[in-house]
Design an enzyme around this catalytic site. Structure first.
Site, short mmCIF file in Angstrom:
data_model
loop_
_atom_site.label_atom_id
_atom_site.label_comp_id
_atom_site.label_asym_id
_atom_site.label_seq_id
_atom_site.Cartn_x
_atom_site.Cartn_y
_atom_site.Cartn_z
N HIS A 1 7.88 7.63 -1.15
CA HIS A 1 8.51 6.34 -1.42
C HIS A 1 7.52 5.25 -1.01
O HIS A 1 7.52 4.78 0.12
CB HIS A 1 9.82 6.23 -0.63
CG HIS A 1 10.62 4.99 -0.92
ND1 HIS A 1 11.97 4.89 -0.63
CD2 HIS A 1 10.27 3.79 -1.45
CE1 HIS A 1 12.42 3.69 -0.97
NE2 HIS A 1 11.39 3.00 -1.47
N HIS B 1 5.85 1.83 -3.07
CA HIS B 1 5.68 1.01 -4.28
C HIS B 1 4.22 0.57 -4.26
O HIS B 1 3.80 -0.12 -3.33
CB HIS B 1 6.59 -0.21 -4.22
CG HIS B 1 8.04 0.16 -4.11
ND1 HIS B 1 8.86 0.25 -5.20
CD2 HIS B 1 8.80 0.50 -3.04
CE1 HIS B 1 10.08 0.61 -4.81
NE2 HIS B 1 10.07 0.76 -3.50
N HIS C 1 16.72 4.10 -6.03
CA HIS C 1 17.09 3.45 -4.78
C HIS C 1 18.61 3.32 -4.76
O HIS C 1 19.21 2.87 -5.75
CB HIS C 1 16.49 2.04 -4.70
CG HIS C 1 15.02 2.00 -4.40
ND1 HIS C 1 14.09 2.68 -5.11
CD2 HIS C 1 14.35 1.32 -3.43
CE1 HIS C 1 12.88 2.42 -4.60
NE2 HIS C 1 13.01 1.61 -3.57
N GLU D 1 20.54 1.29 0.26
CA GLU D 1 19.66 0.53 1.16
C GLU D 1 20.48 -0.67 1.64
O GLU D 1 20.86 -0.75 2.80
CB GLU D 1 18.40 0.08 0.41
CG GLU D 1 17.45 -0.79 1.22
CD GLU D 1 16.27 -1.35 0.40
OE1 GLU D 1 16.37 -1.39 -0.85
OE2 GLU D 1 15.26 -1.76 1.02
N ASP E 1 7.38 2.57 2.00
CA ASP E 1 8.00 1.62 1.08
C ASP E 1 6.99 0.59 0.54
O ASP E 1 6.52 0.74 -0.59
CB ASP E 1 9.20 0.92 1.73
CG ASP E 1 10.26 0.46 0.73
OD1 ASP E 1 10.11 0.72 -0.47
OD2 ASP E 1 11.25 -0.15 1.17
N ASP E 2 6.69 -0.44 1.32
CA ASP E 2 5.75 -1.51 0.92
C ASP E 2 4.86 -1.82 2.12
O ASP E 2 5.06 -2.82 2.80
CB ASP E 2 6.53 -2.75 0.49
CG ASP E 2 7.45 -2.47 -0.69
OD1 ASP E 2 6.94 -2.41 -1.82
OD2 ASP E 2 8.66 -2.27 -0.46
N1 HPA Z 1 14.05 -1.86 -2.44
C1 HPA Z 1 14.22 -2.21 -3.71
N2 HPA Z 1 13.22 -2.57 -4.49
C2 HPA Z 1 11.98 -2.57 -4.00
C3 HPA Z 1 11.75 -2.22 -2.69
C4 HPA Z 1 12.84 -1.83 -1.87
O1 HPA Z 1 12.73 -1.48 -0.69
N3 HPA Z 1 10.40 -2.33 -2.51
C5 HPA Z 1 9.87 -2.73 -3.68
N4 HPA Z 1 10.82 -2.88 -4.59
ZN ZN Z 2 11.55 1.09 -2.12
#
Ligand code: HPA
Ligand code: ZN
Length: 347
Positions: free
Chosen positions: A25, A27, A205, A208, A286-287
């Site tokens: 996971h 991006h 996703h 969250e 994630d990012d």
């Molecule tokens: N959630 C949803 N969209 C996203 C995320 C995330 O954590 N990171 C990049 N796009």
């Molecule tokens: Zn994500």
């Protein structure tokens, strides 16, 4: 838990860094560091809303998912040419190799780029070149997962899929990301059904910021094989049982969850609870350029904040391989390397 639970706690940081692992996971646009954003802006003549790296970094104070997404899409506006996509992914893959990531499945958001007039082929070819180079030069296995932006229409997602089909062999699956609340999985039922017919692997996703119902519908309507995040499943005991019984993996992102205020701090994260419930949880970044750390930092900080031991580390790393879309032979080879590392730390 298992034979590794009694590895001394002081050896955990070295073990977490050294253990072979997969990242499922990430991006790739979220790996774009401020320095690279400014370098690409200069290279491409793109004007940014921030005067310098420090001012941009100062804006990385998020209150929820949407406050992050606004800045994340602005950062991605510097990506125009095939080399830009290659350079971004290559920088992440070099870092992954340093962190003992043996396999990674990279999310990318084509609509963020096609909406600015960038051809989808430019995006996919640039990313693909970086993944092929990673295998050859770094020994890192990397695959691509195309994500649909859920704040856009299903029609837009269907068009994006059609545009991507000439590159079908370059990506292994599809996902669903961007603003979760108000954009439930069932909005994308038709496009996911079509992807399923095409033999693509499916993830989304869910849970969250959105409710447990979104996780149920990701499973039952979209028929996804993994849930990205999924931490809100604990609000629904029947859902937790379902996820455990069917061994549906959750790609959990601890530092992201704190930065986006899903949990107040890492000490309150529910990763330990998810593992105790028998869920196939994994740790991911994630990012990483936006959330304060790459994969090893996620492991290190989470293990420092929660009562987790080397037994949990083994389960998380093993889950990361088992939850991947790699071949059974690749998984077995990686798990053998994982076992070797843990045996070394035990003696
Ligand atoms: N959630 C949803 N969209 C996203 C995320 C995330 O954590 N990171 C990049 N796009
Ligand atoms: Zn994500």
């Amino acid at each position: 838990m298992n034979r590794y639970a009694d590895i001394p706690r002081e050896r955990l940081p070295a073990l977490l860094a050294a253990m072979p692992k997969a990242e499922l996971h990430i991006h790739i646009e979220g790996s774009l560091e401020p320095q690279l954003i400014f370098a690409l802006a200069a290279r491409n003549g793109v004007k940014l809303a921030y005067p310098n790296v420090e001012a941009l970094r100062a804006a990385y104070a998020f209150t929820d998912l949407q406050s992050f997404l606004d800045i994340y899409y602005a950062g991605a506006s510097v990506l125009l040419l095939e080399d830009d996509f290659h350079d971004m992914a290559w920088a992440y893959l070099v870092r992954a190799a340093e962190e003992n990531v043996l396999h990674t499945e990279l999310f990318f958001d084509p609509q963020t780029h096609t909406a600015r007039g960038v051809d989808i082929g430019v995006v996919i070819r640039g990313l693909k070149r970086a993944t092929e180079r990673a295998r050859a030069e770094l020994g890192v296995s990397a695959a691509l997962i195309l994500c649909f932006l859920r704040h856009l229409s299903e029609e837009d997602a269907l068009q994006t899929l059609e545009q991507a089909l000439p590159y079908r062999e370059h990506f292994i699956g599809v996902g669903l990301d961007s603003s979760e609340r108000g954009h439930p999985p069932e909005k994308f039922a038709r496009v996911f059904a079509r992807c399923r017919e095409l033999g693509l692997r499916l993830v989304a996703h869910a849970g969250e910021e959105g409710p447990p119902e979104y996780i149920w519908n990701a499973l039952d309507v979209l028929k996804v094989e993994r849930i990205d995040h999924g931490v809100r499943c604990v609000e629904d005991p029947a859902l937790v049982r379902r996820l455990a019984e069917q061994r549906v993996p959750l790609t959990v992102c601890p530092l992201s969850n704190v930065k986006l205020c899903v949990f107040a701090d890492l000490g309150r994260h529910n990763l330990g609870e998810l593992l105790a419930a028998g869920l196939v949880a994994t740790v991911n970044s994630d990012d990483p350029a936006y959330f304060g750390g790459y994969l090893n930092q996620n492991y290190l900080e989470t293990f420092a904040a929660l009562p987790l031991d080397a037994g949990h580390a083994y389960v998380l790393a093993r889950n990361s391989f088992e939850a991947s879309f790699a071949s059974a032979a690749d998984k077995a080879g990686w798990i053998a390397r994982l076992d070797e590392t843990f045996e070394r730390f035990r003696s």
